[in-house]
Design a protein around this motif. Structure first.
Motif: not given
Length: 247
Positions: A29-37, A53-60, A145-151
């Motif tokens: 829900t924090d995403a500005s465009n439709a982002t589904l897990y 989905p493209v259908a959930g993109e907010r126009p820019l 938007h940074l995703l550090p992993t445990v490795d």
């Protein structure tokens, strides 16, 4: 059984993302465009993923409608050409709400202080990400938007607002501006240049599929400028240097 990204090779992950059955489990829900897990599965193999989905993109105002998903796939293609694995495996495919971007879910290491990480001058993966962002003209590199992993690997996500023709680099990673590019970065840029010189290369084909002709030319021009000047770029005086909010 759901497999984590560590248990899937890049080839297997791409095949699963392309052809597996996609089931929506929830929405971020924090995403500005439709982002589904989602879960993507095939036979006994399954993995978590993100579906936009493209259908959930907010126009820019500054990007053509319906192109953000394709730009995320183009960013993955650049990441692969650089050889750095900055972007998780990403495909463009049909889904429950129409065509869109599907990307392997990455479990970040929640022990890492992302604000502290974003200011690190010694982190090799972070410095590579700064170069990657310069190539794709990323206008939204936020701390989140940074995703550090445990490795110890560092991924980045959310590359939909990238590849504009005009210089729009906005990032929290300006700590190397004006400093010489490292030899490994120059070698990676040379490899990208060689692919862009070939119309039949995987990178050229993927960029043509998702970007306009002028946008593809702009990618080549940015790579050439980085190789010519051999330094990390400076912020534009005509464009905000840092995305808002930065986190």
């Amino acid at each position: 059984m759901t497999a984590s990204y560590e248990r899937l090779s890049s080839t297997d992950a791409m095949e699963l993302l392309r052809t597996g059955d996609l089931a929506v489990a929830g929405r971020l829900t924090d995403a500005s465009n439709a982002t589904l897990y989602c879960t993507v599965s095939s036979g006994d193999t399954a993995a978590a993923c993100v579906y936009k989905p493209v259908a959930g993109e907010r126009p820019l105002w500054d990007f053509p409608d319906g192109t953000l998903a394709g730009r995320e796939v183009a960013a993955f293609a650049v990441s692969e050409a650089l050889g750095w694995g900055v972007v998780p495996p990403t495909v463009h495919r049909d889904g429950p709400f129409g065509e869109g971007m599907v990307q392997l879910w990455i479990d970040g290491d929640d022990r890492v202080d992302l604000i502290g990480l974003s200011r690190d001058r010694t982190h090799e993966g972070l410095r590579r990400m700064a170069v990657f962002d310069a190539v794709i003209n990323n206008s939204d590199r936020k701390i989140g938007h940074l995703l550090p992993t445990v490795d110890g690997h560092l991924y980045g996500c959310d590359h939909g607002v990238a590849f504009a023709e005009d210089y729009k680099l906005r990032t929290v990673l300006w700590q190397w501006q004006g400093e010489p590019l490292e030899p490994g970065a120059l070698a990676a840029l040379d490899a990208v240049h060689r692919q862009l010189e070939r119309a039949d290369s995987p990178l050229s084909a993927e960029l043509r599929r998702h970007l306009t002709g002028p946008e593809v030319y702009a990618v080549r021009r940015r790579v050439d400028l980085l190789r010519e000047h051999r330094v990390h770029p400076y912020p534009s005086p005509d464009w905000p240097a840092i995305p808002w909010p930065p986190v």
